[in-house]
Design a protein around this motif. Structure first.
Motif, PDB file in Angstrom:
ATOM      1  N   LYS A  81       4.351  -2.431   5.882  1.00 32.38           N
ATOM      2  CA  LYS A  81       4.284  -1.723   7.168  1.00 32.38           C
ATOM      3  C   LYS A  81       3.643  -2.603   8.229  1.00 32.38           C
ATOM      4  CE  LYS A  81       2.752   2.615   9.289  1.00 32.38           C
ATOM      5  NZ  LYS A  81       2.051   3.917   9.058  1.00 32.38           N
ATOM      6  N   GLN A  82       2.602  -3.349   7.870  1.00 34.44           N
ATOM      7  CA  GLN A  82       1.972  -4.274   8.817  1.00 34.44           C
ATOM      8  C   GLN A  82       2.962  -5.339   9.289  1.00 34.44           C
ATOM      9  OE1 GLN A  82      -1.480  -5.965   6.998  1.00 34.44           O
ATOM     10  NE2 GLN A  82      -2.622  -4.037   6.926  1.00 34.44           N
ATOM     11  N   LEU A  83       3.889  -5.702   8.415  1.00 32.83           N
ATOM     12  CA  LEU A  83       4.878  -6.742   8.738  1.00 32.83           C
ATOM     13  C   LEU A  83       6.136  -6.163   9.377  1.00 32.83           C
ATOM     14  CD1 LEU A  83       4.573  -8.752   5.413  1.00 32.83           C
ATOM     15  CD2 LEU A  83       3.812  -9.527   7.657  1.00 32.83           C
ATOM     16  N   ASP A  84       6.140  -4.852   9.634  1.00 35.12           N
ATOM     17  CA  ASP A  84       7.328  -4.186  10.172  1.00 35.12           C
ATOM     18  C   ASP A  84       8.530  -4.422   9.259  1.00 35.12           C
ATOM     19  OD1 ASP A  84       8.805  -2.649  11.925  1.00 35.12           O
ATOM     20  OD2 ASP A  84       9.342  -4.333  13.223  1.00 35.12           O
ATOM     21  N   ALA A  85       8.311  -4.233   7.968  1.00 36.45           N
ATOM     22  CA  ALA A  85       9.348  -4.478   6.964  1.00 36.45           C
ATOM     23  C   ALA A  85       9.528  -3.237   6.095  1.00 36.45           C
ATOM     24  CB  ALA A  85       8.965  -5.670   6.096  1.00 36.45           C
ATOM     25  N   GLN A  86      10.676  -3.173   5.417  1.00 31.69           N
ATOM     26  CA  GLN A  86      10.991  -2.055   4.559  1.00 31.69           C
ATOM     27  C   GLN A  86      11.019  -2.527   3.109  1.00 31.69           C
ATOM     28  OE1 GLN A  86      13.258  -2.836   7.273  1.00 31.69           O
ATOM     29  NE2 GLN A  86      11.769  -1.671   8.493  1.00 31.69           N
ATOM     30  N   VAL A  87      10.610  -1.632   2.207  1.00 27.53           N
ATOM     31  CA  VAL A  87      10.581  -1.950   0.779  1.00 27.53           C
ATOM     32  C   VAL A  87      11.694  -1.187   0.078  1.00 27.53           C
ATOM     33  CG1 VAL A  87       9.208  -1.934  -1.341  1.00 27.53           C
ATOM     34  CG2 VAL A  87       8.084  -2.270   0.880  1.00 27.53           C
ATOM     35  N   VAL A  88      12.514  -1.896  -0.693  1.00 28.11           N
ATOM     36  CA  VAL A  88      13.592  -1.290  -1.474  1.00 28.11           C
ATOM     37  C   VAL A  88      13.461  -1.775  -2.917  1.00 28.11           C
ATOM     38  CG1 VAL A  88      16.082  -1.098  -1.811  1.00 28.11           C
ATOM     39  CG2 VAL A  88      15.132  -1.150   0.508  1.00 28.11           C
ATOM     40  N   THR A  89      13.539  -0.840  -3.868  1.00 32.17           N
ATOM     41  CA  THR A  89      13.409  -1.192  -5.280  1.00 32.17           C
ATOM     42  C   THR A  89      14.671  -0.791  -6.032  1.00 32.17           C
ATOM     43  OG1 THR A  89      11.028  -0.791  -5.170  1.00 32.17           O
ATOM     44  CG2 THR A  89      12.015  -0.898  -7.364  1.00 32.17           C
ATOM     45  N   LEU A  90      15.183  -1.724  -6.821  1.00 32.18           N
ATOM     46  CA  LEU A  90      16.346  -1.464  -7.670  1.00 32.18           C
ATOM     47  C   LEU A  90      15.974  -1.774  -9.113  1.00 32.18           C
ATOM     48  CD1 LEU A  90      19.191  -3.078  -5.516  1.00 32.18           C
ATOM     49  CD2 LEU A  90      18.620  -0.644  -5.697  1.00 32.18           C
ATOM     50  N   SER A  91      16.230  -0.838 -10.006  1.00 36.05           N
ATOM     51  CA  SER A  91      15.913  -1.040 -11.419  1.00 36.05           C
ATOM     52  C   SER A  91      17.145  -0.762 -12.271  1.00 36.05           C
ATOM     53  CB  SER A  91      14.769  -0.114 -11.859  1.00 36.05           C
ATOM     54  OG  SER A  91      13.585  -0.423 -11.172  1.00 36.05           O
ATOM     55  N   GLY A  92      17.240  -1.485 -13.360  1.00 37.47           N
ATOM     56  CA  GLY A  92      18.367  -1.296 -14.258  1.00 37.47           C
ATOM     57  C   GLY A  92      18.082  -1.946 -15.591  1.00 37.47           C
ATOM     58  N   ALA A  93      19.108  -2.048 -16.390  1.00 35.14           N
ATOM     59  CA  ALA A  93      18.950  -2.608 -17.734  1.00 35.14           C
ATOM     60  C   ALA A  93      18.538  -4.073 -17.694  1.00 35.14           C
ATOM     61  CB  ALA A  93      20.255  -2.453 -18.510  1.00 35.14           C
ATOM     62  N   SER A  94      18.884  -4.748 -16.607  1.00 36.12           N
ATOM     63  CA  SER A  94      18.583  -6.184 -16.525  1.00 36.12           C
ATOM     64  C   SER A  94      17.232  -6.468 -15.883  1.00 36.12           C
ATOM     65  CB  SER A  94      19.676  -6.903 -15.729  1.00 36.12           C
ATOM     66  OG  SER A  94      19.780  -6.366 -14.421  1.00 36.12           O
ATOM     67  N   GLY A  95      16.501  -5.425 -15.480  1.00 39.94           N
ATOM     68  CA  GLY A  95      15.184  -5.637 -14.906  1.00 39.94           C
ATOM     69  C   GLY A  95      14.999  -4.913 -13.581  1.00 39.94           C
ATOM     70  N   THR A  96      13.969  -5.298 -12.851  1.00 40.92           N
ATOM     71  CA  THR A  96      13.625  -4.650 -11.586  1.00 40.92           C
ATOM     72  C   THR A  96      13.588  -5.691 -10.468  1.00 40.92           C
ATOM     73  OG1 THR A  96      12.326  -2.941 -12.678  1.00 40.92           O
ATOM     74  CG2 THR A  96      11.857  -3.330 -10.347  1.00 40.92           C
ATOM     75  N   LYS A  97      14.087  -5.273  -9.308  1.00 38.07           N
ATOM     76  CA  LYS A  97      14.084  -6.161  -8.139  1.00 38.07           C
ATOM     77  C   LYS A  97      13.511  -5.393  -6.957  1.00 38.07           C
ATOM     78  CE  LYS A  97      17.218  -8.869  -5.209  1.00 38.07           C
ATOM     79  NZ  LYS A  97      18.624  -9.304  -5.033  1.00 38.07           N
ATOM     80  N   VAL A  98      12.473  -5.959  -6.335  1.00 33.08           N
ATOM     81  CA  VAL A  98      11.853  -5.358  -5.165  1.00 33.08           C
ATOM     82  C   VAL A  98      12.126  -6.249  -3.971  1.00 33.08           C
ATOM     83  CG1 VAL A  98       9.707  -4.532  -4.126  1.00 33.08           C
ATOM     84  CG2 VAL A  98      10.039  -4.373  -6.606  1.00 33.08           C
ATOM     85  N   SER A  99      12.720  -5.674  -2.929  1.00 35.48           N
ATOM     86  CA  SER A  99      13.021  -6.419  -1.712  1.00 35.48           C
ATOM     87  C   SER A  99      12.162  -5.904  -0.578  1.00 35.48           C
ATOM     88  CB  SER A  99      14.502  -6.257  -1.339  1.00 35.48           C
ATOM     89  OG  SER A  99      15.336  -6.756  -2.364  1.00 35.48           O
ATOM     90  N   VAL A 100      11.549  -6.829   0.120  1.00 37.39           N
ATOM     91  CA  VAL A 100      10.777  -6.506   1.336  1.00 37.39           C
ATOM     92  C   VAL A 100      11.490  -7.189   2.491  1.00 37.39           C
ATOM     93  CG1 VAL A 100       8.533  -6.598   2.459  1.00 37.39           C
ATOM     94  CG2 VAL A 100       8.671  -6.443  -0.053  1.00 37.39           C
ATOM     95  N   THR A 101      12.089  -6.376   3.374  1.00 38.99           N
ATOM     96  CA  THR A 101      13.010  -6.886   4.381  1.00 38.99           C
ATOM     97  C   THR A 101      12.502  -6.606   5.789  1.00 38.99           C
ATOM     98  OG1 THR A 101      14.832  -6.422   2.861  1.00 38.99           O
ATOM     99  CG2 THR A 101      15.407  -6.920   5.149  1.00 38.99           C
ATOM    100  N   HIS A 102      12.512  -7.623   6.619  1.00 36.65           N
ATOM    101  CA  HIS A 102      12.135  -7.491   8.018  1.00 36.65           C
ATOM    102  C   HIS A 102      13.395  -7.520   8.876  1.00 36.65           C
ATOM    103  CE1 HIS A 102       9.979  -8.061  11.781  1.00 36.65           C
ATOM    104  NE2 HIS A 102      10.788  -9.074  12.042  1.00 36.65           N
ATOM    105  N   ALA A 103      13.499  -6.544   9.781  1.00 37.62           N
ATOM    106  CA  ALA A 103      14.596  -6.442  10.767  1.00 37.62           C
ATOM    107  C   ALA A 103      15.933  -6.269  10.083  1.00 37.62           C
ATOM    108  CB  ALA A 103      14.570  -7.638  11.707  1.00 37.62           C
ATOM    109  N   THR A 104      16.965  -7.050  10.519  1.00 41.35           N
ATOM    110  CA  THR A 104      18.340  -6.737  10.154  1.00 41.35           C
ATOM    111  C   THR A 104      18.861  -7.550   8.984  1.00 41.35           C
ATOM    112  OG1 THR A 104      19.161  -8.367  11.760  1.00 41.35           O
ATOM    113  CG2 THR A 104      18.876  -6.102  12.515  1.00 41.35           C
ATOM    114  N   PHE A 105      18.039  -8.394   8.405  1.00 39.47           N
ATOM    115  CA  PHE A 105      18.515  -9.203   7.287  1.00 39.47           C
ATOM    116  C   PHE A 105      18.812  -8.291   6.106  1.00 39.47           C
ATOM    117  CE2 PHE A 105      17.927 -12.502   3.923  1.00 39.47           C
ATOM    118  CZ  PHE A 105      18.855 -13.404   4.409  1.00 39.47           C
ATOM    119  N   ALA A 106      20.068  -8.214   5.675  1.00 40.43           N
ATOM    120  CA  ALA A 106      20.492  -7.204   4.697  1.00 40.43           C
ATOM    121  C   ALA A 106      19.850  -7.398   3.344  1.00 40.43           C
ATOM    122  CB  ALA A 106      22.014  -7.261   4.539  1.00 40.43           C
ATOM    123  N   ALA A 107      19.394  -6.299   2.788  1.00 36.47           N
ATOM    124  CA  ALA A 107      18.815  -6.351   1.438  1.00 36.47           C
ATOM    125  C   ALA A 107      19.919  -6.379   0.403  1.00 36.47           C
ATOM    126  CB  ALA A 107      17.916  -5.128   1.227  1.00 36.47           C
ATOM    127  N   ALA A 108      19.730  -7.188  -0.615  1.00 36.58           N
ATOM    128  CA  ALA A 108      20.750  -7.309  -1.662  1.00 36.58           C
ATOM    129  C   ALA A 108      20.451  -6.300  -2.756  1.00 36.58           C
ATOM    130  CB  ALA A 108      20.750  -8.723  -2.215  1.00 36.58           C
TER     131      ALA A 108
END
Length: 347
Positions: free
Chosen positions: A320-347
């Motif tokens: 939040k301090q960085l004006d970024a969003q947190v997205v978490t994806l989990s599955g059989a192959s593991g967990t991926k956490v993305s912290v994204t600022h502005a319009t750069f698309a999260a994978a």
């Protein structure tokens, strides 16, 4: 137009002298033999000399030889004749009447349409006070850097002492839950110390190269938190980029928190070939940080521990301090956490 208006030689000389006197910085007009043809009033005032002792005299004879300076001889004897002009040629000299001075010399050779003679215009700018202020500023900057370095060293040492005290308390308590909380607190204090230590090494003029910074940070985390008997590695990838020291500090804390969470919750004693990947990519003013592991699957939408856990709160607060969003994806192959600022698309 200028030639038509000043056809009389006397008028032209009067105008030339008026122009010389109007110049605020000291100015000398020299003939081809380096004798003074004219000098500005500012020259007389600055160097405390008069016209009778100046005009018609050889430059190097003025003021008992105060202008017989090796650098000036080089300027007027070689550089100006070869190049026709010279700008901002710095000279330091101790003048009898005014003391030690730092001067910027600007010289230009003037050729005439008729005749083989020429003159040299020599402008003199006294930058003594400017250089003194610059030196004082440089000294203050060096003192500030030394104080910051000492402060940084003490902060890291203090954090390490606090971490040691917390670990001693963790070993002394009987409650397993209390011990676990104290160990979590210990890890977080160590993480802050690691971020501060490696951020300080990476900062240059207020900017941080994120690739080397994250690589150094992750190496330190691996050395301090992965035992020799745990087959887990931490890898850094991405195109890096430049960040401010403040943003780099927050990003480093996020990385540390997520790496700690993966080490605690993604792998167990049977894990083989465990890997944590930290990636930082930049696109213009946008950036994306991802921390992923190939550990055991977790419920979608959480990372490493329940949504209300301390790790989740820390990461979200820093994002939040960085004006970024947190997205978490989990599955059989593991967990991926993305912290994204502005319009750069999260994978």
């Amino acid at each position: 137009m200028f030639r038509e208006q000043f056809t009389d030689v006397q008028d032209a000389c009067t105008l030339a002298q008026a122009i010389v006197d109007t110049v605020r910085e000291p100015l000398i007009v020299l003939d081809q033999d380096l004798r003074v043809v004219a000098a500005s009033q500012s020259f007389y005032l600055t160097f405390k000399v008069n016209a009778d002792d100046t005009q018609g005299k050889h430059l190097y004879e003025l003021g008992d030889g105060q202008w017989d300076i090796p650098k000036l001889r080089l300027l007027l004897g070689k550089i100006v004749p070869e190049q026709g002009a010279m700008e901002n040629y710095e000279v330091e000299h101790d003048f009898p009447n005014i003391g030690w001075r730092t001067m910027l010399l600007n010289a230009r050779k003037v050729f005439y349409e008729t005749g083989s003679h020429s003159t040299i215009l020599l402008g003199i700018e006294d930058v003594t006070e400017k250089r003194i202020l610059e030196n004082e500023k440089d000294q203050l900057i060096r003192q500030k850097e030394m104080l910051l370095e000492e402060l940084e060293h003490r902060v890291v040492n203090s954090l390490q002492i606090i971490a040691s005290i917390i670990m001693l308390k963790a070993r002394a308590v009987e409650s397993e839950e209390t011990r676990r909380h104290l160990q979590d607190a210990h890890n977080r204090v160590i993480s802050v110390a690691a971020v501060q230590k490696h951020l300080h090494r990476s900062v240059a003029k207020g900017a941080v190269e994120m690739g080397p910074y994250l690589s150094t940070l992750c190496t330190a985390l691996a050395q301090s938190m992965i035992g020799d008997n745990r087959p887990i590695s931490i890898k850094v990838s991405g195109n890096g980029g430049i960040s401010s020291s403040r943003s780099a500090e927050s990003i480093g804390l996020i990385v540390t928190e997520l790496v700690i969470n993966s080490l605690k919750h993604a792998f167990d004693k049977t894990t083989k070939g465990g890997e944590i990947t930290v990636s930082y990519d930049v696109s213009g003013t946008d950036w994306q940080l991802t921390v992923s592991d190939n550990g055991s699957s977790k419920p979608d939408g959480v990372f490493a521990q329940p949504k209300t856990g301390l790790g989740t709160g820390v990461v979200k607060a820093l994002a939040k301090q960085l004006d970024a969003q947190v997205v978490t994806l989990s599955g059989a192959s593991g967990t991926k956490v993305s912290v994204t600022h502005a319009t750069f698309a999260a994978a």
